[in-house]
Design a protein around this motif. Structure first.
Motif, PDB file in Angstrom:
ATOM      1  N   LEU A   1      -0.737 -72.960  18.757  1.00  0.00           N
ATOM      2  CA  LEU A   1      -0.591 -72.832  17.190  1.00  0.00           C
ATOM      3  C   LEU A   1       0.082 -73.870  16.343  1.00  0.00           C
ATOM      4  O   LEU A   1      -0.017 -74.139  15.560  1.00  0.00           O
ATOM      5  CB  LEU A   1      -0.166 -71.393  16.870  1.00  0.00           C
ATOM      6  CG  LEU A   1      -0.962 -70.181  17.203  1.00  0.00           C
ATOM      7  CD1 LEU A   1      -0.274 -68.812  16.980  1.00  0.00           C
ATOM      8  CD2 LEU A   1      -2.402 -70.271  16.553  1.00  0.00           C
ATOM      9  N   HIS A   2       1.395 -74.289  17.119  1.00  0.00           N
ATOM     10  CA  HIS A   2       2.130 -75.263  16.619  1.00  0.00           C
ATOM     11  C   HIS A   2       2.644 -74.980  15.251  1.00  0.00           C
ATOM     12  O   HIS A   2       2.695 -75.712  14.275  1.00  0.00           O
ATOM     13  CB  HIS A   2       1.519 -76.671  16.805  1.00  0.00           C
ATOM     14  CG  HIS A   2       1.452 -77.290  18.139  1.00  0.00           C
ATOM     15  ND1 HIS A   2       2.455 -78.032  18.653  1.00  0.00           N
ATOM     16  CD2 HIS A   2       0.460 -77.110  19.050  1.00  0.00           C
ATOM     17  CE1 HIS A   2       2.165 -78.267  19.721  1.00  0.00           C
ATOM     18  NE2 HIS A   2       0.898 -78.014  20.107  1.00  0.00           N
ATOM     19  N   LEU A   3       2.855 -73.725  14.822  1.00  0.00           N
ATOM     20  CA  LEU A   3       3.390 -73.378  13.710  1.00  0.00           C
ATOM     21  C   LEU A   3       4.665 -74.287  13.349  1.00  0.00           C
ATOM     22  O   LEU A   3       5.388 -74.564  14.361  1.00  0.00           O
ATOM     23  CB  LEU A   3       3.557 -71.664  13.755  1.00  0.00           C
ATOM     24  CG  LEU A   3       2.670 -70.863  13.886  1.00  0.00           C
ATOM     25  CD1 LEU A   3       3.036 -69.429  14.133  1.00  0.00           C
ATOM     26  CD2 LEU A   3       1.677 -70.894  12.365  1.00  0.00           C
TER      27      LEU A   3
ATOM     28  N   THR B   1       1.584 -74.365   8.331  1.00  0.00           N
ATOM     29  CA  THR B   1       1.952 -72.664   8.870  1.00  0.00           C
ATOM     30  C   THR B   1       1.001 -71.909   7.831  1.00  0.00           C
ATOM     31  O   THR B   1       0.325 -71.090   8.556  1.00  0.00           O
ATOM     32  CB  THR B   1       3.456 -72.448   8.539  1.00  0.00           C
ATOM     33  OG1 THR B   1       4.107 -73.391   9.330  1.00  0.00           O
ATOM     34  CG2 THR B   1       3.627 -71.200   9.291  1.00  0.00           C
TER      35      THR B   1
ATOM     36  N   THR C   1      -2.454 -72.427   9.091  1.00  0.00           N
ATOM     37  CA  THR C   1      -2.897 -71.783  10.497  1.00  0.00           C
ATOM     38  C   THR C   1      -2.997 -70.344  10.397  1.00  0.00           C
ATOM     39  O   THR C   1      -3.838 -69.626  10.888  1.00  0.00           O
ATOM     40  CB  THR C   1      -1.669 -72.368  11.273  1.00  0.00           C
ATOM     41  OG1 THR C   1      -1.574 -73.619  11.450  1.00  0.00           O
ATOM     42  CG2 THR C   1      -2.004 -71.692  12.708  1.00  0.00           C
TER      43      THR C   1
ATOM     44  N   GLY D   1      -3.872 -74.948  15.765  1.00  0.00           N
ATOM     45  CA  GLY D   1      -3.032 -75.102  14.702  1.00  0.00           C
ATOM     46  C   GLY D   1      -3.473 -76.224  13.560  1.00  0.00           C
ATOM     47  O   GLY D   1      -4.622 -77.054  14.024  1.00  0.00           O
TER      48      GLY D   1
END
Lengths: 235, 840
Positions: A42-44, A62, A65, A192
């Motif tokens: 997700l690489h938030l 963010t 996503t 993400g």
């Protein structure tokens, strides 16, 4: 130039190591029988992580996503969710995440079992978000880990590599994120909003799939495209 | 300047010191009137624009005021502090700066002048740069990017405090681009350091000299523009269109038909320069010439992608006169002196009258002798275009594009650079940048938004305050918040965003991991994207087989004896200029002018007149006809490929809504063909589809906005803006390995920004660029307003002669970005068919 007509979204359906699966255009995988949803990388808070290093990329990743995640959850209504590692772009990401996003994430998690698998970007459990942090887990005949194992393995679902497919047709190259599978194992696309892709023909994937069974499910605008190995170009 | 003024400030002759007069005399030369006039005006404290054709001694004219002033300077005493730079020379090309240094060194040493002259470019070693800062030369020759770097350093003010003159070469080519915007901002800063600074602009003929005269000086209505010194052109060039015995093709861009005749022309001249519009055309022409080169004449190839060493060898050979012909792209366009060229050949249409004049100027560098040139149209429409260009050159018509307002991404880069130099007050910087012509009309609110963008990204969601790149100090001035950011700025300075290039490297045929093969040059990543392993293509005059990509290198093997799969690299890169377009339309509508055309082309137009109709100069013809199972609509706006492509995208949306069931379209420089399932001519006739409404200007409203939102063209434009403004970094050698999965690509940023912050300043910059650039919306707007009430519709039973060229383009064109989903669908469908037919 041909015109594409927009249609309703349709998901892909296939079997993975004997389990019935569905996959959506955002890159989420759904186990039909167990009603488990899997998303990877997700690489938030990636935008914020970049900003800390002097690149002020827009801080909306963010939110974007989470929007995607909301749609995937609404589509499948899973009982459990597995985040397959690299859920946050860096170790400080979860604690520095603005209140607004923490609250939205909490709403999505409510009433579901939620599992955070550890990744290389986020080796520690996310702070104050609930859910269970684990190194790996198994559901039915499938094993879930962040790092794909080398060589061929049966029933492994992993992330980390961000697979992408590239085709060349009529003098044009098209690249998309994709699910990569040979029926026995799967490497998930990065989910993400700011995550790119690594070509499935890159050396990093060498020896992981049976070439004759390799299929890339490329993420399209309203459907998944099942691309056979013969269509997949390096570069 | 200390020299007292003579009564007439334009009488430069009295200003010429004895050493100069003697130098001219020993050569049997006399200073030209414009050289003296310029000298006089600069001595009187004026900035000057010199407009002169090639060969008029422009360079010497530009430097004469500096040389004279420096010659009269007292020698510096031992122990005296070093004087700063006296004259700054800016050229768009590194090679040009080097060339000028060489050409100027001769008179300087022959006159015995004590003048230090040095170049500073990206190739200058760092120890030399260091030394230049401590001991500045009298004359510094450099590029716009290097100027930006010098101005962003802490000692800029000291370095430039004594600056007297700035000489801007090839000004006409600089001002129309973002490089020109950056340069104008640099000039504004130089004026602050040296208020008496005189700017000398050197330019080829332009349509609007006033624009350049204003550009050279600080924007202040109470001050005059720069003076104008203009040299009229010399002898009229002798230009002709190749009168081919072969058949001129209907479509295509190769001009293969002309090779035999071109070879004969090369044999009949001393040195021939052959210009083409694209790299791939140059490769093709080079190979075809060698195929017929029975006398093995020394014929060379020169284009920007070739390995530097190879380019230098060709240039050297050219200087020493050992070549008979050279095939070149625009890398040779600008004022580099090429000696003994006695014939210029232009293959393909020149696309603009000014460009043609520039290129023809390459031959016979003496004003009093006519240049000789042959134009070789690659297809029938190009015959018309070449004819129009010839007449324009005779008439002296100029079609350089109008100047655009300064780009905001460039301003953002400059703001960061100024913060790297020294802390600034926003009010003062705003006052300074608005003295630059491109930014004179900038409002304060926009400036503040750009400032905010540089500081924290300028996002509506204000979460980056603590990561700010520049911060306000207690006294209100802005400073860089970390030295690392100044370093980042220096690595990314400039406005030239090249398509990413990969080095081409040889491996042995069939050899997989053969290392260390020679590098052949560089090739655009965009082009490689269209290749699959095993494909063959032309490069550096050889047929190469694409083996694969390894890291940042493209591996190739020799493929002797094979035919190259010649890339279809969309026609010319430059769209047809507005001026030539209108000339071509005028010629079409006036049968009396067809006599000047080759017979086969005249016949083509006559049959068109018989079978359909030829539109008048201001009309737009639409033809509709069935062919195969489809219905076609062909429109002839003659507004250039970019505007036509945009028009095609918008038209198909409107046709879709009108129920015409369009299936696709193709655009050329001249025409646009749309095909669909329903007869659009019939629909027009029975009132279901009004062509007036279809081509109404309102398509530039919602339809444009809707389409733009997801357009790949806009994404590409955004990427450029993001790079120039410093939002994302250029790719640097050695850093590529971090790979696609780690960097946040401009495409992803664009998608997110468009959804969450649609009014962001960078999106505004992107839309402004698109209007002039890849989408050419400005020109499309002009077209739509021109044709209002002037659409001529002709319903036909079959394809017309005029429609044949565009019909031949169908299926040949590279598929554009919007069709990506369709291509994925094809790739997936093949698989389905294979699956269904499999028997095992």
């Amino acid at each position: 130039m041909n015109l594409a007509v927009r249609r309703e979204e349709t998901s892909g359906e296939f079997e993975l190591a004997g389990e019935a699966c569905r996959a959506d255009i955002r890159g989420a995988l759904f186990l039909v029988d167990a009603r488990v949803l899997i998303v990877s990388d997700l690489h938030l808070e990636k935008g914020a992580a970049k900003a800390r290093r002097g690149h002020l990329v827009p801080p909306y990743d963010t939110a974007a996503t989470l929007n995607l995640l909301e749609r995937s959850l609404a589509l499948f209504d899973p009982r459990s969710v597995i985040c397959l590692g690299d859920s946050f772009d860096d170790a400080g990401g979860s604690s520095a995440m603005p209140r607004l996003f923490r609250d939205r994430l909490a709403t999505l998690m409510a009433g579901r079992d939620w599992f955070w698998i550890e990744g290389n970007h986020d080796p520690l459990p996310p702070e104050g978000l609930g859910g269970d942090s684990v190194r790996a887990m198994a559901v039915g005949g499938l094993n879930f880990v962040h790092h794909p194992s080398a060589g061929s393995v049966h029933g492994e679902v992993a992330g980390h590599l961000h697979p992408g497919a590239r085709i060349v047709r009529r003098g044009r190259s098209v690249r998309r994120r994709c699910f990569a599978t040979d029926g026995a194992r799967m490497i998930m696309p990065a989910y993400g909003a700011y995550t790119g892709a690594l070509n499935l023909r890159d050396r990093a994937f060498a020896g992981m799939f049976r070439e004759d069974g390799l299929v890339a499910w490329a993420l399209g605008a309203d459907r998944l495209y099942r691309l056979p190995a013969s269509e997949l170009m390096p570069g | 300047m200390n020299r007292p003024l003579t009564s007439d400030p334009t009488d430069g002759a009295t200003l010429l010191p004895g050493a100069f007069a003697r130098w001219f005399a020993t050569r049997g030369w006399a200073p030209r009137p414009h050289q003296l006039e310029l000298l006089g005006r600069v001595a009187a404290g004026r900035s000057v624009l010199l407009i002169a054709p090639t060969g008029a001694g422009k360079t010497l004219a530009g430097f004469l005021p500096s040389l004279v002033d420096l010659a009269g300077r007292k020698p510096s005493l031992p122990g005296e502090a070093h004087r700063g730079v006296h004259t700054l020379y800016i050229s768009p090309l590194k090679a040009l700066a080097v060339d000028i240094e060489r050409n100027l060194a001769k008179p300087v040493s022959e006159m015995g002048l004590q003048i230090a002259m040095e170049t500073r470019t990206g190739d200058t070693p760092s120890h030399k740069r260091q030394r230049q800062k401590l001991v500045p030369p009298d004359i510094l020759l450099t590029t716009p990017e290097q100027l930006a770097l010098l101005l962003a350093s802490k000692d800029a003010e000291r370095f430039f405090a004594g600056l007297k003159h700035v000489v801007l070469d090839e000004l006409h080519s600089l001002v129309t681009s973002k490089r020109g915007h950056l340069l104008s901002l640099g000039l504004a800063r130089l004026r602050r350091f040296a208020p008496e600074l005189r700017a000398i602009g050197l330019s080829a003929t332009v349509a609007q000299p006033e624009e350049l005269r204003r550009w050279l000086v600080a924007q202040d209505e109470t001050l005059p523009m720069a003076d104008l010194v203009q040299v009229q052109g010399g002898a009229k060039p002798e230009i002709r269109i190749l009168d081919s015995k072969e058949r001129v093709p209907w479509a295509g861009h190769s001009a293969r038909y002309s090779i035999g005749e071109l070879y004969e022309a090369i044999k009949a001249h001393r040195t021939t320069l052959l210009f083409v519009n694209t790299r791939s055309q140059s490769e093709l022409l080079f190979q075809e010439l060698w195929r017929v080169n029975e006398d093995t004449l020394p014929i060379a190839l020169h284009h920007g992608s070739l390995d530097v060493g190879q380019r230098r060898r060709v240039e050297k050979a050219m200087e020493t006169g050992s070549l008979r012909a050279i095939v070149a792209t625009s890398t040779l366009d600008l004022g580099i002196d090429w000696g003994d060229v006695d014939l210029v050949v232009h293959v393909g249409a020149p696309k603009g009258a000014s460009r043609l004049a520039q290129r023809i100027g390459r031959s016979n560098h003496r004003l009093d002798e006519p240049s000789r040139a042959i134009l070789v149209p690659a297809n029938r429409f190009e015959v018309l275009e070449c004819r129009a260009a010839i007449e324009a050159n005779y008439l002296g018509a100029q079609d350089t594009p109008p100047l655009a307002d300064g780009a905001l991404d460039v301003l953002a880069q400059h703001v960061m650079g100024m913060a790297c130099a020294e802390p600034f007050h926003a009010d003062e910087l705003f006052g300074e940048i608005t003295t630059a012509e491109p930014y004179a009309r900038l409002d304060r609110d926009t400036f503040d938004r750009v400032l905010d963008f540089v500081a924290t990204g300028g996002y509506a969601l204000r979460v980056y305050e603590r990561y700010a790149r520049i911060r306000q100090m207690k006294d209100g001035r802005w400073r860089v918040s970390h030295p690392r950011l100044a370093q980042q700025y220096r690595l990314n300075v400039g406005t030239i965003v090249e398509a990413p290039y990969l080095t081409i490297r040889y491996v042995k045929a069939g050899g997989q991991a053969a290392r260390g093969g020679p590098a052949l040059g560089k090739i655009e990543e965009d082009f490689l994207e269209t290749l699959s392993p095993g494909d063959t293509f032309l490069f550096s005059g050889r047929v190469l087989r694409f083996v694969g990509i390894r890291e940042s290198e493209c591996l190739v093997a020799n493929a002797p004896g094979q035919d190259a799969k010649v890339p279809y690299w969309a026609g010319g890169k430059f769209p047809l200029s507005t001026y030539l377009a209108s000339e071509v339309r005028a010629m079409l509508g006036d049968p009396k002018r067809w006599g000047a055309l080759p017979p086969q082309v005249g016949e083509w137009l006559q049959i068109q007149q018989l079978k359909s109709v030829l539109p008048g100069r201001d009309d737009m013809l639409i033809e509709t006809f069935p062919r195969g199972s489809r219905h076609y609509m062909v429109a002839y706006p003659f507004e250039g490929r970019l505007a036509h492509q945009t028009l095609g995208m918008l038209l198909t949306r409107r046709l879709e809504r009108a129920g015409a069931q369009p299936l696709g379209f193709v655009a050329s420089d001249y025409a646009l063909a749309v095909w669909g399932l329903r007869d659009m001519g019939e629909m027009h006739r029975n009132g279901k589809l009004d062509f007036g409404d279809l081509f109404d200007e309102d398509m530039l409203g919602d339809d444009l906005e809707d389409w733009l939102a997801g357009s790949w063209l806009l994404k590409r434009t955004f990427r450029h803006c993001a790079l120039i403004s410093g939002l994302i970094e250029k790719r640097h050698p050695g850093k590529e390995k971090t790979g696609r999965q780690v960097t946040v690509s401009a495409d992803l940023i664009y998608d997110v920004l468009r959804t969450h912050d649609p009014d962001h300043i960078l999106l505004r910059a992107t839309r402004a660029d698109a209007a002039y650039g890849l989408l050419d919306v400005r020109r499309l707007g002009e077209l739509l307003s021109r044709i209002r009430g002037r659409i001529v519709h002709k319903r036909l039973e079959q394809v017309s002669p005029l429609a044949v060229p565009i019909m031949l383009e169908i299926g040949k064109e590279r598929v554009q970005g919007e069709a990506e989903e369709a291509l994925l669908g094809e790739a997936a469908q093949d698989e389905m068919i294979r699956e269904a037919m499999e028997t095992k």
